[in-house]
Design a protein around this motif. Structure first.
Motif, PDB file in Angstrom:
ATOM      1  N   GLU A  83      78.467  24.420  61.599  1.00 16.28           N
ATOM      2  CA  GLU A  83      77.190  24.199  60.936  1.00 16.28           C
ATOM      3  C   GLU A  83      76.462  22.997  61.529  1.00 16.28           C
ATOM      4  O   GLU A  83      77.076  22.096  62.090  1.00 16.28           O
ATOM      5  CB  GLU A  83      77.392  23.978  59.435  1.00 16.28           C
ATOM      6  N   VAL A  84      75.131  23.009  61.347  1.00 14.98           N
ATOM      7  CA  VAL A  84      74.270  21.918  61.783  1.00 14.98           C
ATOM      8  C   VAL A  84      73.629  21.319  60.539  1.00 14.98           C
ATOM      9  O   VAL A  84      73.025  22.039  59.741  1.00 14.98           O
ATOM     10  CB  VAL A  84      73.181  22.418  62.761  1.00 14.98           C
ATOM     11  N   PHE A  85      73.770  20.004  60.368  1.00 19.42           N
ATOM     12  CA  PHE A  85      73.230  19.287  59.217  1.00 19.42           C
ATOM     13  C   PHE A  85      72.020  18.482  59.690  1.00 19.42           C
ATOM     14  O   PHE A  85      72.110  17.770  60.688  1.00 19.42           O
ATOM     15  CB  PHE A  85      74.282  18.353  58.625  1.00 19.42           C
ATOM     16  N   GLU A  89      63.680  13.385  56.252  1.00 23.61           N
ATOM     17  CA  GLU A  89      63.192  12.183  55.585  1.00 23.61           C
ATOM     18  C   GLU A  89      62.124  12.486  54.533  1.00 23.61           C
ATOM     19  O   GLU A  89      62.199  11.992  53.410  1.00 23.61           O
ATOM     20  CB  GLU A  89      62.642  11.209  56.623  1.00 23.61           C
ATOM     21  N   ALA A  90      61.127  13.292  54.855  1.00 22.56           N
ATOM     22  CA  ALA A  90      60.016  13.505  53.927  1.00 22.56           C
ATOM     23  C   ALA A  90      60.298  14.593  52.882  1.00 22.56           C
ATOM     24  O   ALA A  90      59.615  14.645  51.860  1.00 22.56           O
ATOM     25  CB  ALA A  90      58.740  13.827  54.689  1.00 22.56           C
ATOM     26  N   ASN A  91      61.290  15.459  53.125  1.00 23.20           N
ATOM     27  CA  ASN A  91      61.687  16.437  52.103  1.00 23.20           C
ATOM     28  C   ASN A  91      62.809  15.897  51.217  1.00 23.20           C
ATOM     29  O   ASN A  91      63.225  16.571  50.284  1.00 23.20           O
ATOM     30  CB  ASN A  91      62.123  17.767  52.736  1.00 23.20           C
ATOM     31  N   HIS A  92      63.319  14.723  51.535  1.00 28.72           N
ATOM     32  CA  HIS A  92      64.354  14.049  50.734  1.00 28.72           C
ATOM     33  C   HIS A  92      65.571  14.945  50.503  1.00 28.72           C
ATOM     34  O   HIS A  92      66.060  15.081  49.382  1.00 28.72           O
ATOM     35  CB  HIS A  92      63.777  13.582  49.389  1.00 28.72           C
ATOM     36  N   ARG A  93      66.040  15.553  51.592  1.00 24.54           N
ATOM     37  CA  ARG A  93      67.190  16.453  51.483  1.00 24.54           C
ATOM     38  C   ARG A  93      67.921  16.525  52.814  1.00 24.54           C
ATOM     39  O   ARG A  93      67.448  16.027  53.837  1.00 24.54           O
ATOM     40  CB  ARG A  93      66.737  17.857  51.080  1.00 24.54           C
ATOM     41  N   VAL A  94      69.079  17.168  52.771  1.00 19.83           N
ATOM     42  CA  VAL A  94      69.806  17.537  53.977  1.00 19.83           C
ATOM     43  C   VAL A  94      69.845  19.055  53.988  1.00 19.83           C
ATOM     44  O   VAL A  94      70.245  19.680  53.000  1.00 19.83           O
ATOM     45  CB  VAL A  94      71.237  16.947  53.981  1.00 19.83           C
ATOM     46  N   SER A  95      69.377  19.646  55.068  1.00 16.64           N
ATOM     47  CA  SER A  95      69.448  21.101  55.176  1.00 16.64           C
ATOM     48  C   SER A  95      70.576  21.468  56.127  1.00 16.64           C
ATOM     49  O   SER A  95      70.901  20.732  57.059  1.00 16.64           O
ATOM     50  CB  SER A  95      68.118  21.700  55.629  1.00 16.64           C
ATOM     51  N   VAL A  96      71.184  22.607  55.856  1.00 19.27           N
ATOM     52  CA  VAL A  96      72.360  23.050  56.605  1.00 19.27           C
ATOM     53  C   VAL A  96      72.036  24.396  57.245  1.00 19.27           C
ATOM     54  O   VAL A  96      71.519  25.299  56.582  1.00 19.27           O
ATOM     55  CB  VAL A  96      73.593  23.160  55.683  1.00 19.27           C
ATOM     56  N   HIS A  97      72.374  24.509  58.526  1.00 13.18           N
ATOM     57  CA  HIS A  97      72.046  25.696  59.308  1.00 13.18           C
ATOM     58  C   HIS A  97      73.276  26.164  60.076  1.00 13.18           C
ATOM     59  O   HIS A  97      74.158  25.372  60.384  1.00 13.18           O
ATOM     60  CB  HIS A  97      70.923  25.370  60.299  1.00 13.18           C
ATOM     61  N   GLY A  98      73.294  27.430  60.417  1.00 15.71           N
ATOM     62  CA  GLY A  98      74.308  27.942  61.323  1.00 15.71           C
ATOM     63  C   GLY A  98      74.019  27.425  62.721  1.00 15.71           C
ATOM     64  O   GLY A  98      72.934  26.897  62.997  1.00 15.71           O
ATOM     65  N   LEU A  99      74.968  27.566  63.626  1.00 16.30           N
ATOM     66  CA  LEU A  99      74.770  27.091  64.996  1.00 16.30           C
ATOM     67  C   LEU A  99      73.595  27.775  65.676  1.00 16.30           C
ATOM     68  O   LEU A  99      72.994  27.219  66.596  1.00 16.30           O
ATOM     69  CB  LEU A  99      76.055  27.292  65.807  1.00 16.30           C
ATOM     70  N   ASP A 100      73.244  28.966  65.209  1.00 13.25           N
ATOM     71  CA  ASP A 100      72.100  29.687  65.768  1.00 13.25           C
ATOM     72  C   ASP A 100      70.783  29.290  65.104  1.00 13.25           C
ATOM     73  O   ASP A 100      69.731  29.800  65.447  1.00 13.25           O
ATOM     74  CB  ASP A 100      72.307  31.194  65.656  1.00 13.25           C
TER      75      ASP A 100
END
Length: 167
Positions: A83-85, A89-100
């Motif tokens: 996964e890619v984390f 900064e401006a959405n005040h979150r951490v989003s998580v994505h697959g390698l693709d």
């Protein structure tokens, strides 16, 4: 992006300013290396750009916004086993994505409580923990890989255990 040998000698560089494939916006924040790829948080273009180790552009993901798969000032990026984390900064979150680049989930909301962020700027994956610099709250926040809040430490100041807008 420039690549240097351990002695500081320039080995190669890649990317030019722009918004096309292989180009970067006027602001780059962080990069992470994983799975023989370089993941660059292209803050100026609100995306993550993915390159081979030699700098060849492979793909990018994200667009400007606050929805799933969108970024608003992505600064930090980290790569785990699969996964890619991305610290937004401006959405005040951490989003998580697959390698693709496929959006998987996000965690965090704006605020100062447990599991909330105020301008997270960087993210790291260490073992089964996601560590986030929560700049506006002057602290570091620790989460599980699934985003579950574990603990936070630090407060505003210049003393031991204190931070001033940590990156």
């Amino acid at each position: 992006v420039s690549v240097h040998a351990l002695d500081g000698t320039l080995v190669r560089s890649f990317g030019t300013q722009g918004s096309g494939d292989g180009e970067f916006g006027p602001e780059l924040s962080f990069l992470a290396i994983g799975h023989d790829q370089v993941f660059v948080s292209d803050t100026g273009n609100n995306r993550v750009s993915v390159h081979s180790l030699d700098g060849t552009f492979l793909h990018s993901f994200g667009s400007e916004g606050s929805g799933d798969g969108q970024f608003n000032y992505p600064t930090g990026v980290a790569v785990s086993e699969d996964e890619v984390f991305v610290a937004e900064e401006a959405n005040h979150r951490v989003s998580v994505h697959g390698l693709d680049g496929t959006f998987l989930r996000a965690f965090g909301t704006h605020g100062s409580g447990a599991g909330q962020f105020n301008a997270p700027r960087n993210v790291a994956v260490v073992g089964n923990s996601v560590i986030v610099t929560d700049s506006g709250n002057h602290r570091v926040s620790v989460h599980g890989l699934d985003g579950t809040f574990r603990r936070a430490f630090g407060s505003e100041g210049a003393g031991n255990g204190q931070f001033s807008n940590p990156w």
